[in-house]
Design an enzyme around this catalytic site. Structure first.
Site, PDB file in Angstrom:
ATOM      1  N   ASP A  71       0.922  -1.299  -0.041  1.00 26.46           N
ATOM      2  CA  ASP A  71       0.029  -0.118   0.060  1.00 26.46           C
ATOM      3  C   ASP A  71       0.930   1.354   0.013  1.00 26.46           C
ATOM      4  O   ASP A  71       2.024   1.330   0.601  1.00 26.46           O
ATOM      5  CB  ASP A  71      -1.067  -0.036   1.274  1.00 26.46           C
ATOM      6  N   ILE A  72       0.533   2.272  -0.802  1.00 24.78           N
ATOM      7  CA  ILE A  72       1.373   3.459  -0.828  1.00 24.78           C
ATOM      8  C   ILE A  72       0.993   4.475   0.290  1.00 24.78           C
ATOM      9  O   ILE A  72       2.180   5.326   0.575  1.00 24.78           O
ATOM     10  CB  ILE A  72       0.670   4.381  -2.195  1.00 24.78           C
TER      11      ILE A  72
ATOM     12  N   HIS B 131     -10.019  -5.691  -3.575  1.00 28.27           N
ATOM     13  CA  HIS B 131      -8.805  -5.776  -2.923  1.00 28.27           C
ATOM     14  C   HIS B 131      -8.942  -6.205  -1.457  1.00 28.27           C
ATOM     15  O   HIS B 131     -10.110  -5.892  -1.073  1.00 28.27           O
ATOM     16  CB  HIS B 131      -8.113  -4.483  -3.069  1.00 28.27           C
TER      17      HIS B 131
ATOM     18  N   HIS C 180      -6.982  -5.836   2.024  1.00 25.96           N
ATOM     19  CA  HIS C 180      -6.000  -5.395   2.901  1.00 25.96           C
ATOM     20  C   HIS C 180      -5.327  -6.444   3.762  1.00 25.96           C
ATOM     21  O   HIS C 180      -6.068  -6.954   4.613  1.00 25.96           O
ATOM     22  CB  HIS C 180      -6.353  -4.153   3.566  1.00 25.96           C
TER      23      HIS C 180
END
Ligand code: 5GP
Ligand code: ZN
Length: 115
Positions: free
Chosen positions: A31-32, A101, A103
């Site tokens: 994750d960015i 998606h 996490h």
């Protein structure tokens, strides 16, 4: 693929990402904006907007994503201590990218209930 979808463009290699896993149906990236020491996004390679849009043809997909998650967690060294898998769905769920998606958050103790 949806050309105006951020994650489709990442999966297609049109946008850069920190990739940690890829196969024919699942793609995993860091994750960015990590919310834990380890924060990985397990993406479906195909464009499905959210779990709410899954069809019969996708029945194997979520199982595959979770199985890949278990493998990635081992590689990342978070499997033994545990981690959290989260799917945000829609506005109230906090979803900001409309491409399926999950996490994976690990490396610290998670609070419950979530915010
Ligand atoms: P959602 O809010 O839809 O559950 O999760 C979207 C996640 O994608 C967020 O955690 C956000 O930080 C991450 N994200 C947004 N843009 C990018 C990007 O360009 N690259 C990566 N690797 N992650 C992103
Ligand atoms: Zn997409």
């Amino acid at each position: 693929m949806s050309s105006d979808c951020l994650f489709c463009r990442i999966v297609a290699g049109e946008l850069p990402s920190s990739q940690v896993y890829a196969d024919d149906s699942v793609f995993a990236i860091r994750d960015i904006s990590p919310q834990a020491p380890t924060h990985i996004l397990l993406l479906a390679r195909k464009h499905v907007a959210s779990p709410a849009d899954l069809t019969k043809a996708d029945h194997d997909l979520m199982g595959k994503i979770f199985a890949v998650g278990a493998e990635v967690a081992k590689r990342e060294g978070i499997a033994e201590d545990g981690y959290r898998l989260v799917v945000n769905v829609g506005r109230n769920g906090g979803q900001t990218v409309d491409h399926l998606h999950v996490h994976m958050l690990g490396g610290r103790r998670m609070a419950w209930p979530p915010g």
